[in-house]
Design a protein around this motif. Sequence first.
Motif, PDB file in Angstrom:
ATOM      1  N   LEU A   1       0.819  -1.210   0.000  1.00 43.99           N
ATOM      2  CA  LEU A   1       0.000   0.000   0.000  1.00 43.99           C
ATOM      3  C   LEU A   1       0.853   1.260   0.000  1.00 43.99           C
ATOM      4  CD1 LEU A   1      -2.782  -1.017   2.545  1.00 43.99           C
ATOM      5  CD2 LEU A   1      -3.057  -0.695   0.091  1.00 43.99           C
ATOM      6  N   ALA A   2       2.048   1.165   0.577  1.00 46.42           N
ATOM      7  CA  ALA A   2       2.928   2.338   0.669  1.00 46.42           C
ATOM      8  C   ALA A   2       3.385   2.843  -0.694  1.00 46.42           C
ATOM      9  CB  ALA A   2       4.142   2.013   1.543  1.00 46.42           C
ATOM     10  N   TYR A   3       3.285   2.000  -1.727  1.00 43.97           N
ATOM     11  CA  TYR A   3       3.673   2.445  -3.068  1.00 43.97           C
ATOM     12  C   TYR A   3       2.770   3.568  -3.563  1.00 43.97           C
ATOM     13  CZ  TYR A   3       6.846  -1.545  -3.616  1.00 43.97           C
ATOM     14  OH  TYR A   3       7.870  -2.430  -3.462  1.00 43.97           O
ATOM     15  N   ASN A   4       1.483   3.513  -3.173  1.00 37.87           N
ATOM     16  CA  ASN A   4       0.512   4.488  -3.668  1.00 37.87           C
ATOM     17  C   ASN A   4      -0.024   5.429  -2.599  1.00 37.87           C
ATOM     18  OD1 ASN A   4       0.514   3.500  -6.383  1.00 37.87           O
ATOM     19  ND2 ASN A   4      -0.764   1.786  -5.707  1.00 37.87           N
ATOM     20  N   ARG A   5       0.288   5.155  -1.342  1.00 38.74           N
ATOM     21  CA  ARG A   5      -0.237   5.985  -0.262  1.00 38.74           C
ATOM     22  C   ARG A   5       0.912   6.686   0.453  1.00 38.74           C
ATOM     23  NH1 ARG A   5      -5.248   2.622   2.508  1.00 38.74           N
ATOM     24  NH2 ARG A   5      -6.225   1.918   0.563  1.00 38.74           N
ATOM     25  N   GLU A   6       0.961   7.983   0.274  1.00 35.02           N
ATOM     26  CA  GLU A   6       2.049   8.768   0.836  1.00 35.02           C
ATOM     27  C   GLU A   6       2.140   8.617   2.348  1.00 35.02           C
ATOM     28  OE1 GLU A   6       4.425  10.661  -0.544  1.00 35.02           O
ATOM     29  OE2 GLU A   6       3.806  10.034  -2.543  1.00 35.02           O
ATOM     30  N   HIS A   7       0.985   8.483   2.999  1.00 36.84           N
ATOM     31  CA  HIS A   7       0.986   8.424   4.462  1.00 36.84           C
ATOM     32  C   HIS A   7       1.685   7.177   5.003  1.00 36.84           C
ATOM     33  CE1 HIS A   7      -1.450  11.923   4.517  1.00 36.84           C
ATOM     34  NE2 HIS A   7      -2.558  11.338   4.095  1.00 36.84           N
ATOM     35  N   TYR A   8       1.810   6.138   4.179  1.00 34.45           N
ATOM     36  CA  TYR A   8       2.410   4.893   4.655  1.00 34.45           C
ATOM     37  C   TYR A   8       3.900   4.804   4.342  1.00 34.45           C
ATOM     38  CZ  TYR A   8      -2.374   3.115   5.248  1.00 34.45           C
ATOM     39  OH  TYR A   8      -3.670   2.931   5.636  1.00 34.45           O
ATOM     40  N   LYS A   9       4.458   5.829   3.749  1.00 35.10           N
ATOM     41  CA  LYS A   9       5.870   5.784   3.355  1.00 35.10           C
ATOM     42  C   LYS A   9       6.791   5.608   4.559  1.00 35.10           C
ATOM     43  CE  LYS A   9       5.139   6.634  -1.072  1.00 35.10           C
ATOM     44  NZ  LYS A   9       5.366   5.609  -2.125  1.00 35.10           N
ATOM     45  N   GLY A  10       6.352   6.061   5.718  1.00 38.90           N
ATOM     46  CA  GLY A  10       7.191   5.977   6.912  1.00 38.90           C
ATOM     47  C   GLY A  10       7.139   4.644   7.622  1.00 38.90           C
ATOM     48  N   PHE A  11       6.455   3.659   7.044  1.00 39.53           N
ATOM     49  CA  PHE A  11       6.367   2.340   7.679  1.00 39.53           C
ATOM     50  C   PHE A  11       7.735   1.660   7.679  1.00 39.53           C
ATOM     51  CE2 PHE A  11       5.721  -2.284   7.326  1.00 39.53           C
ATOM     52  CZ  PHE A  11       5.060  -2.512   8.521  1.00 39.53           C
ATOM     53  N   ASP A  12       8.119   1.097   8.816  1.00 40.25           N
ATOM     54  CA  ASP A  12       9.414   0.433   8.976  1.00 40.25           C
ATOM     55  C   ASP A  12       9.178  -1.020   9.369  1.00 40.25           C
ATOM     56  OD1 ASP A  12      11.992  -0.370   9.432  1.00 40.25           O
ATOM     57  OD2 ASP A  12      12.423   1.114  10.994  1.00 40.25           O
ATOM     58  N   ARG A  13       9.664  -1.933   8.559  1.00 37.62           N
ATOM     59  CA  ARG A  13       9.483  -3.364   8.845  1.00 37.62           C
ATOM     60  C   ARG A  13      10.240  -3.790  10.099  1.00 37.62           C
ATOM     61  NH1 ARG A  13      10.616  -8.430   4.797  1.00 37.62           N
ATOM     62  NH2 ARG A  13       8.979  -7.424   3.590  1.00 37.62           N
ATOM     63  N   ARG A  14      11.413  -3.240  10.310  1.00 36.06           N
ATOM     64  CA  ARG A  14      12.259  -3.550  11.472  1.00 36.06           C
ATOM     65  C   ARG A  14      12.522  -5.047  11.624  1.00 36.06           C
ATOM     66  NH1 ARG A  14       8.572  -0.174  13.598  1.00 36.06           N
ATOM     67  NH2 ARG A  14       7.777  -1.726  15.032  1.00 36.06           N
TER      68      ARG A  14
END
Length: 255
Positions: free
Chosen positions: A176-189
């Motif tokens: 989803l982060a590919y198309n949703r700017e708000h999810y760009k900060g997601f970190d798998r860790r």
Amino acid sequence: MPDLDILNQRLLNLEDYYSTLRSRWAIDQEYYDGRFEISVPEGVTVRIPQTGRNAVDVPSTHIVTDKPVVSRRRELHGKRSREDDDDIEAWSQAFLVENEEQAETPPLHEAVKHELNRGEVVLAGPFFSKKRWQKGEADWLWYDAFDPVNVLMEPGPYPSQVFFQYDMCVREVEQLAYNREHYKGFDRRGRSETEPTTLVEWYGYDKLGQRFCNYACWERYDSQWIASPGRTGYDYLPATKVYSGLGIRAAGALP
């Protein structure tokens, strides 16, 4: 802007407020899924018909979505106002038709389904993407219908905040982060692709007189922001509860 501890506490407060209603929904869901318990003699084979599911699914799939009707309260201030009403109604109808055609599952179908199953539905949006609009993409403006189980709104006719919750796996968030700017900060860790997580999106106002609402996103059981609180371009709360009309419930009523 509220910090993460404050937002999580607000979320918990709303979960507590709606706990009785959600318990009722959980029982209803057992009948919809055909998982409710039946007392029968030992050795008897139980076959539960799809009556409960069909009572919800069949009417919702018969909703006509390609010819929506939009009516606006008519202003009696002359010809110009009537022309404005006509333009707004025509634009709204075109907006609904386009959304129904682009969505994998038509939002109007989902809305009716949730109204029949839960007694209410949350209509989210309209949302817009300036980047998509600048690129000339057709889906720059949209809305969606949410199961109220996954949404927590303040009670009352004029709520000031709403929480959307999504249960998904790490890989789904990354996609989803590919198309949703708000999810760009997601970190798998270091987590695996299949590890589950719960995302929370918050829209809300933090002071009286504020024109544009705020937005934030985080993992429910984590202490890190995916998107820290910031202003949106929405001068409204992008969520509205719509009730089925079965019974006497209305906006602002106790759950």
